[in-house]
Design a protein around this motif. Sequence first.
Motif, PDB file in Angstrom:
ATOM      1  N   LEU A  16      -3.458   5.503   4.146  1.00 57.03           N
ATOM      2  CA  LEU A  16      -3.967   4.476   5.064  1.00 57.03           C
ATOM      3  C   LEU A  16      -2.838   3.620   5.621  1.00 57.03           C
ATOM      4  CD1 LEU A  16      -7.122   3.285   3.098  1.00 57.03           C
ATOM      5  CD2 LEU A  16      -7.048   4.715   5.147  1.00 57.03           C
ATOM      6  N   LEU A  17      -1.854   3.315   4.782  1.00 58.64           N
ATOM      7  CA  LEU A  17      -0.702   2.533   5.210  1.00 58.64           C
ATOM      8  C   LEU A  17       0.078   3.261   6.288  1.00 58.64           C
ATOM      9  CD1 LEU A  17       1.125   0.008   4.622  1.00 58.64           C
ATOM     10  CD2 LEU A  17       2.370   1.505   3.053  1.00 58.64           C
ATOM     11  N   ALA A  18       0.293   4.559   6.122  1.00 60.71           N
ATOM     12  CA  ALA A  18       1.034   5.341   7.112  1.00 60.71           C
ATOM     13  C   ALA A  18       0.319   5.344   8.461  1.00 60.71           C
ATOM     14  CB  ALA A  18       1.243   6.763   6.609  1.00 60.71           C
ATOM     15  N   VAL A  19      -1.000   5.508   8.438  1.00 55.29           N
ATOM     16  CA  VAL A  19      -1.756   5.521   9.694  1.00 55.29           C
ATOM     17  C   VAL A  19      -1.747   4.139  10.348  1.00 55.29           C
ATOM     18  CG1 VAL A  19      -4.039   5.835  10.724  1.00 55.29           C
ATOM     19  CG2 VAL A  19      -3.190   7.469   9.055  1.00 55.29           C
ATOM     20  N   GLY A  20      -1.944   3.099   9.548  1.00 56.97           N
ATOM     21  CA  GLY A  20      -1.933   1.746  10.106  1.00 56.97           C
ATOM     22  C   GLY A  20      -0.591   1.376  10.707  1.00 56.97           C
ATOM     23  N   LEU A  21       0.484   1.670   9.986  1.00 53.27           N
ATOM     24  CA  LEU A  21       1.811   1.372  10.511  1.00 53.27           C
ATOM     25  C   LEU A  21       2.159   2.250  11.713  1.00 53.27           C
ATOM     26  CD1 LEU A  21       3.832   0.876   7.209  1.00 53.27           C
ATOM     27  CD2 LEU A  21       3.163  -0.875   8.860  1.00 53.27           C
ATOM     28  N   GLY A  22       1.721   3.504  11.669  1.00 51.79           N
ATOM     29  CA  GLY A  22       1.957   4.396  12.805  1.00 51.79           C
ATOM     30  C   GLY A  22       1.229   3.934  14.058  1.00 51.79           C
ATOM     31  N   LEU A  23      -0.007   3.495  13.898  1.00 50.36           N
ATOM     32  CA  LEU A  23      -0.768   2.994  15.043  1.00 50.36           C
ATOM     33  C   LEU A  23      -0.153   1.708  15.585  1.00 50.36           C
ATOM     34  CD1 LEU A  23      -3.224   3.311  16.892  1.00 50.36           C
ATOM     35  CD2 LEU A  23      -4.530   1.994  15.231  1.00 50.36           C
ATOM     36  N   GLY A  59      10.982  11.020  -5.564  1.00 50.84           N
ATOM     37  CA  GLY A  59      12.294  10.643  -5.074  1.00 50.84           C
ATOM     38  C   GLY A  59      12.213  10.129  -3.651  1.00 50.84           C
ATOM     39  N   PRO A  60      13.094   9.209  -3.322  1.00 51.83           N
ATOM     40  CA  PRO A  60      13.004   8.558  -2.022  1.00 51.83           C
ATOM     41  C   PRO A  60      13.325   9.462  -0.832  1.00 51.83           C
ATOM     42  CG  PRO A  60      14.908   7.772  -3.246  1.00 51.83           C
ATOM     43  CD  PRO A  60      14.136   8.644  -4.158  1.00 51.83           C
ATOM     44  N   LEU A  61      14.207  10.435  -0.986  1.00 52.85           N
ATOM     45  CA  LEU A  61      14.539  11.276   0.158  1.00 52.85           C
ATOM     46  C   LEU A  61      13.384  12.186   0.563  1.00 52.85           C
ATOM     47  CD1 LEU A  61      18.257  12.186  -0.551  1.00 52.85           C
ATOM     48  CD2 LEU A  61      17.341  10.517   1.056  1.00 52.85           C
ATOM     49  N   LEU A  62      12.712  12.774  -0.416  1.00 55.73           N
ATOM     50  CA  LEU A  62      11.552  13.602  -0.089  1.00 55.73           C
ATOM     51  C   LEU A  62      10.405  12.765   0.463  1.00 55.73           C
ATOM     52  CD1 LEU A  62      11.507  16.162  -3.029  1.00 55.73           C
ATOM     53  CD2 LEU A  62      12.110  16.571  -0.658  1.00 55.73           C
ATOM     54  N   LEU A  63      10.241  11.565  -0.069  1.00 56.11           N
ATOM     55  CA  LEU A  63       9.198  10.678   0.432  1.00 56.11           C
ATOM     56  C   LEU A  63       9.508  10.235   1.864  1.00 56.11           C
ATOM     57  CD1 LEU A  63       6.569   9.221  -0.159  1.00 56.11           C
ATOM     58  CD2 LEU A  63       7.898   7.354  -1.125  1.00 56.11           C
ATOM     59  N   LEU A  64      10.782   9.980   2.162  1.00 60.71           N
ATOM     60  CA  LEU A  64      11.170   9.628   3.526  1.00 60.71           C
ATOM     61  C   LEU A  64      10.937  10.799   4.469  1.00 60.71           C
ATOM     62  CD1 LEU A  64      12.350   7.541   5.445  1.00 60.71           C
ATOM     63  CD2 LEU A  64      14.618   8.419   4.867  1.00 60.71           C
ATOM     64  N   LEU A  65      11.252  12.003   4.031  1.00 64.59           N
ATOM     65  CA  LEU A  65      11.001  13.185   4.849  1.00 64.59           C
ATOM     66  C   LEU A  65       9.508  13.348   5.123  1.00 64.59           C
ATOM     67  CD1 LEU A  65      12.046  15.792   6.220  1.00 64.59           C
ATOM     68  CD2 LEU A  65      11.672  16.919   4.029  1.00 64.59           C
ATOM     69  N   ALA A  66       8.689  13.196   4.086  1.00 67.63           N
ATOM     70  CA  ALA A  66       7.233  13.304   4.266  1.00 67.63           C
ATOM     71  C   ALA A  66       6.714  12.192   5.179  1.00 67.63           C
ATOM     72  CB  ALA A  66       6.530  13.253   2.915  1.00 67.63           C
ATOM     73  N   SER A  67       7.253  10.969   5.049  1.00 71.55           N
ATOM     74  CA  SER A  67       6.831   9.858   5.913  1.00 71.55           C
ATOM     75  C   SER A  67       7.236  10.112   7.359  1.00 71.55           C
ATOM     76  CB  SER A  67       7.453   8.552   5.433  1.00 71.55           C
ATOM     77  OG  SER A  67       6.994   8.216   4.162  1.00 71.55           O
ATOM     78  N   THR A 129       6.831   2.596   5.324  1.00 69.01           N
ATOM     79  CA  THR A 129       5.921   3.324   4.442  1.00 69.01           C
ATOM     80  C   THR A 129       6.638   3.746   3.171  1.00 69.01           C
ATOM     81  OG1 THR A 129       4.662   4.140   6.333  1.00 69.01           O
ATOM     82  CG2 THR A 129       4.388   5.329   4.265  1.00 69.01           C
ATOM     83  N   LEU A 130       7.870   4.239   3.313  1.00 74.93           N
ATOM     84  CA  LEU A 130       8.666   4.626   2.147  1.00 74.93           C
ATOM     85  C   LEU A 130       8.913   3.445   1.226  1.00 74.93           C
ATOM     86  CD1 LEU A 130      10.837   6.437   0.588  1.00 74.93           C
ATOM     87  CD2 LEU A 130      12.454   5.372   2.145  1.00 74.93           C
ATOM     88  N   VAL A 131       9.349   2.325   1.786  1.00 72.45           N
ATOM     89  CA  VAL A 131       9.693   1.155   0.972  1.00 72.45           C
ATOM     90  C   VAL A 131       8.471   0.618   0.235  1.00 72.45           C
ATOM     91  CG1 VAL A 131      10.471  -1.240   1.122  1.00 72.45           C
ATOM     92  CG2 VAL A 131      11.695   0.532   2.359  1.00 72.45           C
ATOM     93  N   VAL A 132       7.367   0.475   0.944  1.00 70.06           N
ATOM     94  CA  VAL A 132       6.165  -0.080   0.318  1.00 70.06           C
ATOM     95  C   VAL A 132       5.603   0.888  -0.728  1.00 70.06           C
ATOM     96  CG1 VAL A 132       3.781  -0.787   0.748  1.00 70.06           C
ATOM     97  CG2 VAL A 132       5.596  -1.562   2.264  1.00 70.06           C
TER      98      VAL A 132
END
Length: 153
Positions: A16-23, A59-67, A129-132
């Motif tokens: 939900l955070l990713a969609v809200g921030l993306g919008l 891990g943060p790099l994979l999470l950043l890639l997914a974000s 999104t990654l940081v939060v």
Amino acid sequence: MSAIPVQDKWAWVSGLLAVGLGLAAHMAAGGSAPAISVVLGFAALCCLAAQLLARWVHGPLLLLLASGVAQQLLHLGFVAFGGYFPATGLVEHLHGTGQGLGDVPAAGASDGGSPHIMLYTHMAAAILTLVVTAGVTRLLNRASLRATEGNTA
């Protein structure tokens, strides 16, 4: 019955955070918001994808890639299903373009928004999104670790 891991609980919120921030990023850069049903559909898909990825992405790099991939897909979805009046966002608005609100751009016309601002805002949404997500997951893991240590002592 075993306890549900913290990653599984937080995955739904991070979708939900990713969609809200993306919008918010899309609209701030001058894009138009799609219908609420489309946004809810994207939110459901992002929540499900986050739930599936929560077990494999550590891990943060994979999470950043997914974000980043999620933000790119959200951008493409918002462009495909957005409204008819592009460039009405917070950054690129119609005050100085000479275009009235009733003027509908031609089918192949440019949206008037800056692609660079759109890229930067979606990148900022992916990083936020990654940081939060990483920060809250770390805090919840610590809290659950302390709770289990308190129960065993």
